[in-house]
Motif scaffolding. Sequence first.
Motif, mmCIF file in Angstrom:
data_model
loop_
_atom_site.group_PDB
_atom_site.id
_atom_site.type_symbol
_atom_site.label_atom_id
_atom_site.label_comp_id
_atom_site.label_asym_id
_atom_site.label_seq_id
_atom_site.Cartn_x
_atom_site.Cartn_y
_atom_site.Cartn_z
ATOM 1 N N THR A 1 0.821 -1.217 0.000
ATOM 2 C CA THR A 1 0.000 0.000 0.000
ATOM 3 C C THR A 1 0.858 1.273 0.000
ATOM 4 O O THR A 1 0.326 2.374 -0.058
ATOM 5 N N ASP A 2 2.189 1.128 0.056
ATOM 6 C CA ASP A 2 3.051 2.317 0.146
ATOM 7 C C ASP A 2 2.989 3.153 -1.146
ATOM 8 O O ASP A 2 2.877 2.616 -2.247
ATOM 9 N N SER A 3 3.107 4.464 -0.956
ATOM 10 C CA SER A 3 3.092 5.389 -2.091
ATOM 11 C C SER A 3 4.527 5.597 -2.595
ATOM 12 O O SER A 3 5.500 5.104 -2.003
ATOM 13 N N TYR B 1 11.104 3.923 -13.001
ATOM 14 C CA TYR B 1 9.835 3.569 -12.369
ATOM 15 C C TYR B 1 9.871 3.925 -10.892
ATOM 16 O O TYR B 1 10.866 3.661 -10.210
ATOM 17 N N ASP B 2 8.781 4.502 -10.396
ATOM 18 C CA ASP B 2 8.644 4.743 -8.958
ATOM 19 C C ASP B 2 8.495 3.413 -8.245
ATOM 20 O O ASP B 2 7.683 2.573 -8.647
ATOM 21 N N LEU B 3 9.277 3.229 -7.182
ATOM 22 C CA LEU B 3 9.152 1.998 -6.400
ATOM 23 C C LEU B 3 8.065 2.175 -5.343
ATOM 24 O O LEU B 3 8.336 2.314 -4.163
ATOM 25 N N ASP B 4 6.833 2.161 -5.809
ATOM 26 C CA ASP B 4 5.722 2.178 -4.859
ATOM 27 C C ASP B 4 5.192 0.747 -4.724
ATOM 28 O O ASP B 4 5.655 -0.173 -5.419
ATOM 29 N N GLY B 5 4.231 0.570 -3.831
ATOM 30 C CA GLY B 5 3.725 -0.782 -3.585
ATOM 31 C C GLY B 5 3.152 -1.429 -4.827
ATOM 32 O O GLY B 5 3.354 -2.623 -5.070
ATOM 33 N N SER B 6 2.477 -0.648 -5.654
ATOM 34 C CA SER B 6 1.828 -1.276 -6.809
ATOM 35 C C SER B 6 2.854 -1.723 -7.842
ATOM 36 O O SER B 6 2.644 -2.726 -8.533
ATOM 37 N N PHE B 7 3.998 -1.038 -7.948
ATOM 38 C CA PHE B 7 5.036 -1.513 -8.869
ATOM 39 C C PHE B 7 5.533 -2.890 -8.423
ATOM 40 O O PHE B 7 5.706 -3.805 -9.238
ATOM 41 N N ILE B 8 5.752 -3.010 -7.085
ATOM 42 C CA ILE B 8 6.207 -4.296 -6.544
ATOM 43 C C ILE B 8 5.147 -5.377 -6.785
ATOM 44 O O ILE B 8 5.461 -6.518 -7.159
ATOM 45 N N ALA B 9 3.886 -5.010 -6.601
ATOM 46 C CA ALA B 9 2.793 -5.988 -6.757
ATOM 47 C C ALA B 9 2.697 -6.497 -8.187
ATOM 48 O O ALA B 9 2.314 -7.645 -8.423
#
Length: 342
Positions: free
Chosen positions: A115-117, A131-139
């Motif tokens: 859920t991290d921004s 790419y921004d390493l936010d939670g959705s990129f990891i997901a």
Amino acid sequence: MTIQFSNSRLLKTALFSLLLLTSIFVAACGGPPGGGPPRGGVSIDLSARSADELAAIRTTAGLDISLFMDGALAEDVTTEDCTLSGGTETTCYRITLAGYPANHETGPFCPRNLTDSAEEGGIWFDGNGVYDLDGSFIAELAEFYADENWKLYNDDGSIRVTDTEEAFDGAARPNVEEQYQNHCVEGRLEWLPNGEPITTTLLIPTTPVPAEEGTAISRINVGLTLNGVVIAAPAPVDAILSAYTIAAFDDCGGHYNPNDGYHLHGARGCSEVGEADHGETPIFGYALDGYAIHSPLDHHAEDHAELDACNGHYTEALGYHYHANSAQDNAVLNCLTGEISQ
Ligand SMILES: [Zn+2]
Ligand SMILES: [Zn+2]
């Protein structure tokens, strides 16, 4: 192999691909220092330069020590005799970088939860994009890299991060230990020897000398930043990805490994000094050959700048200088046009 000096974007792309191929197998992100030959296997033919062009380039002044930020250097700069790659006997500056950015803290690198921004993580670049390493990129990594073996998170949504010194040492290396595959890899200052930044000493010609043949950057450092950090060769992205790891960068384009400490892989504007003239960008560092490195040009300015195969050009105001590639290329520069210290 010889590559003609030219302004063709196609050639630059071809050269870059070659360099990436050669860099896949080297330890830019964690190998022991001092291994192997100091030069890449690709020669860059600079013979197409005219005598006038060369005469102009030779007027370029050397590194300006006053531009370094307070705290960027660990020792006073000294001058000594040195022999350069083309055989030129001259003098070089001995510069010892502090190894930690003088003007900003490092990190954040890896996000901690799906859920991290973007604010809670740094960035990743792989030669194709930033790419921004936010939670959705990891997901979405499995989908993004089209390989279902990717899973950097636990079922409760927490992200698997190298959160001990042992895990960092096992993962921030070309041959990632199996237990640390599928981890977001990050390091901390406190995990370096004695918890101190790792200083690096470089010899830089006091007056840059144009070379007859360019030096490809596949495993040598590129240069240094004005805030005291080494600009490294491309990160070995293929090795990193093949271990299902992300070697997270902070928003400034740097990260830690156990051997080199904090080092830079992408130009992100964090160590710029001074203002830029029209059509130019500010200086943020110097290359090993002593020429200045300025921030990337936008596409419009690049169309007018007539950059050479190593992203350099001569202007009356600035002399010969480089413009960094954009961070997405995972190469601050592809090659150097001046002689470097042996
Ligand atoms: Zn690295
Ligand atoms: Zn320029």
